[in-house]
Design a protein around this motif. Sequence first.
Motif, short mmCIF file in Angstrom:
data_model
loop_
_atom_site.label_atom_id
_atom_site.label_comp_id
_atom_site.label_asym_id
_atom_site.label_seq_id
_atom_site.Cartn_x
_atom_site.Cartn_y
_atom_site.Cartn_z
N LEU A 24 0.84 -1.21 0.00
CA LEU A 24 0.00 0.00 0.00
C LEU A 24 0.87 1.25 0.00
O LEU A 24 0.55 2.25 -0.65
CB LEU A 24 -0.95 0.00 1.20
CG LEU A 24 -2.10 -1.01 1.11
CD1 LEU A 24 -2.86 -1.08 2.44
CD2 LEU A 24 -3.06 -0.64 -0.03
N GLY A 37 1.34 4.22 -2.91
CA GLY A 37 1.10 5.60 -2.50
C GLY A 37 -0.13 5.87 -1.67
O GLY A 37 -0.56 7.02 -1.55
N ILE A 38 -0.71 4.83 -1.06
CA ILE A 38 -1.91 5.06 -0.24
C ILE A 38 -1.85 4.31 1.10
O ILE A 38 -2.81 3.65 1.50
CB ILE A 38 -3.20 4.67 -0.99
CG1 ILE A 38 -3.07 3.29 -1.64
CG2 ILE A 38 -3.59 5.73 -2.01
CD1 ILE A 38 -4.37 2.77 -2.22
N GLU A 89 -2.13 5.41 4.00
CA GLU A 89 -3.09 5.96 4.97
C GLU A 89 -4.50 5.43 4.76
O GLU A 89 -5.39 5.67 5.60
CB GLU A 89 -3.09 7.50 4.87
CG GLU A 89 -3.80 8.08 3.65
CD GLU A 89 -3.01 7.97 2.35
OE1 GLU A 89 -3.55 8.40 1.31
OE2 GLU A 89 -1.86 7.46 2.37
N LYS A 90 -4.74 4.68 3.67
CA LYS A 90 -6.09 4.17 3.38
C LYS A 90 -6.29 2.74 3.87
O LYS A 90 -7.33 2.13 3.59
CB LYS A 90 -6.36 4.23 1.87
CG LYS A 90 -6.29 5.63 1.26
CD LYS A 90 -7.37 6.53 1.84
CE LYS A 90 -7.35 7.91 1.19
NZ LYS A 90 -8.36 8.80 1.79
N SER A 97 -9.60 2.07 5.56
CA SER A 97 -10.80 2.54 4.86
C SER A 97 -11.49 1.38 4.16
O SER A 97 -10.90 0.31 3.96
CB SER A 97 -10.42 3.61 3.82
OG SER A 97 -9.78 4.72 4.43
N LEU A 119 -13.12 5.31 -1.11
CA LEU A 119 -11.98 5.64 -1.96
C LEU A 119 -12.44 6.11 -3.34
O LEU A 119 -13.52 5.72 -3.81
CB LEU A 119 -11.09 4.40 -2.15
CG LEU A 119 -10.02 4.11 -1.09
CD1 LEU A 119 -10.59 4.04 0.30
CD2 LEU A 119 -9.27 2.83 -1.45
N GLN A 150 -7.87 5.40 -6.43
CA GLN A 150 -7.35 4.76 -5.22
C GLN A 150 -7.75 3.29 -5.17
O GLN A 150 -6.95 2.44 -4.78
CB GLN A 150 -7.88 5.51 -3.98
CG GLN A 150 -7.27 6.89 -3.81
CD GLN A 150 -7.97 7.71 -2.75
OE1 GLN A 150 -9.17 7.50 -2.47
NE2 GLN A 150 -7.26 8.65 -2.17
N GLN A 151 -8.98 2.97 -5.58
CA GLN A 151 -9.41 1.57 -5.60
C GLN A 151 -8.56 0.75 -6.56
O GLN A 151 -8.19 -0.39 -6.26
CB GLN A 151 -10.89 1.48 -5.99
CG GLN A 151 -11.84 2.00 -4.92
CD GLN A 151 -13.29 1.74 -5.29
OE1 GLN A 151 -13.70 0.59 -5.45
NE2 GLN A 151 -14.06 2.80 -5.43
N ARG A 185 -5.49 1.36 -7.35
CA ARG A 185 -4.17 1.19 -6.72
C ARG A 185 -4.21 0.11 -5.64
O ARG A 185 -3.24 -0.63 -5.46
CB ARG A 185 -3.68 2.51 -6.15
CG ARG A 185 -3.17 3.45 -7.26
CD ARG A 185 -2.45 4.65 -6.70
NE ARG A 185 -3.38 5.69 -6.29
CZ ARG A 185 -3.03 6.75 -5.57
NH1 ARG A 185 -1.77 6.89 -5.15
NH2 ARG A 185 -3.92 7.67 -5.25
N GLU A 209 -2.57 8.92 -11.78
CA GLU A 209 -2.06 8.34 -10.54
C GLU A 209 -1.88 6.83 -10.67
O GLU A 209 -0.95 6.25 -10.09
CB GLU A 209 -2.98 8.67 -9.36
CG GLU A 209 -4.37 8.09 -9.42
CD GLU A 209 -5.29 8.62 -8.33
OE1 GLU A 209 -5.82 7.79 -7.57
OE2 GLU A 209 -5.46 9.85 -8.23
#
Length: 243
Positions: A124, A128-129, A131-132, A135, A140, A144-145, A147, A177
């Motif tokens: 993760l 780059g995520i 912090e998620k 979650s 998201l 983000q999903q 990723r 991204e």
Amino acid sequence: MSMISVQGLHKTFNKTIHAVQGVDMTVEEGEVVVIVGPSGCGKSTMLRCINLLEVPTDGEVAIDGVDLMDKKTDLDLVRAEVGMVFQGFNLFPHLTVIDNVMLAQKKVRKRSKEDAEAEARRQLARVGIPEKADSYPRQLSGGQQQRVAIARSLAMGPKVMLFDEPTSALDPEMIKEVLDVMLELANDGMTMVVVTHEMGFARAAADRVVFMDEGRIVETGTPEQIFSNPQEDRTKLFLSQIL
């Protein structure tokens, strides 16, 4: 020995639709091959045949020397070495991000909860995520999903990553991204086969670009050769319409 070897690949649906027609392709370890072509030309079908999500009608497919068409081959073991990222994210909505990334590690790789969690957090962070982690997918963005889906595949430690139009379901501002993560994977030496309409990514990341049309490979070359000096009229026409 090539990491991926496809020889004489045919795929027919309902005995009438000849989606893939005699494709030969090899991918070396660490190579990034980007497959481009018009919609419906057989790109995604060929990709799905590489890990037998679609069973070829005829031909040979091998990954790291293992013949996938051999009835003695344990396909689950082979698929564990092949990460696949689809247009849809295919995340479990009732699980947190980190649980989504841990699940296959525990079920398929038989890793302990502690080891799976450590690897999930590492991947993760890689996409780059970090912090998620706690979650849920609904919290998201689409980028983000996607990723998370990439992190889930990477956490399995695959030898090969297959991407089937991974940005086609994303809003334009989210595409970069995801492509940035894929570009970093390419730079890290991951063996990748990518079906995409993103020509900028193909220019930046591909070692080799394969142009397909009507179920066949029409032309193959470096990004410079394909985009700056295509040899086939069909390639020239396709590029003139999208570039």
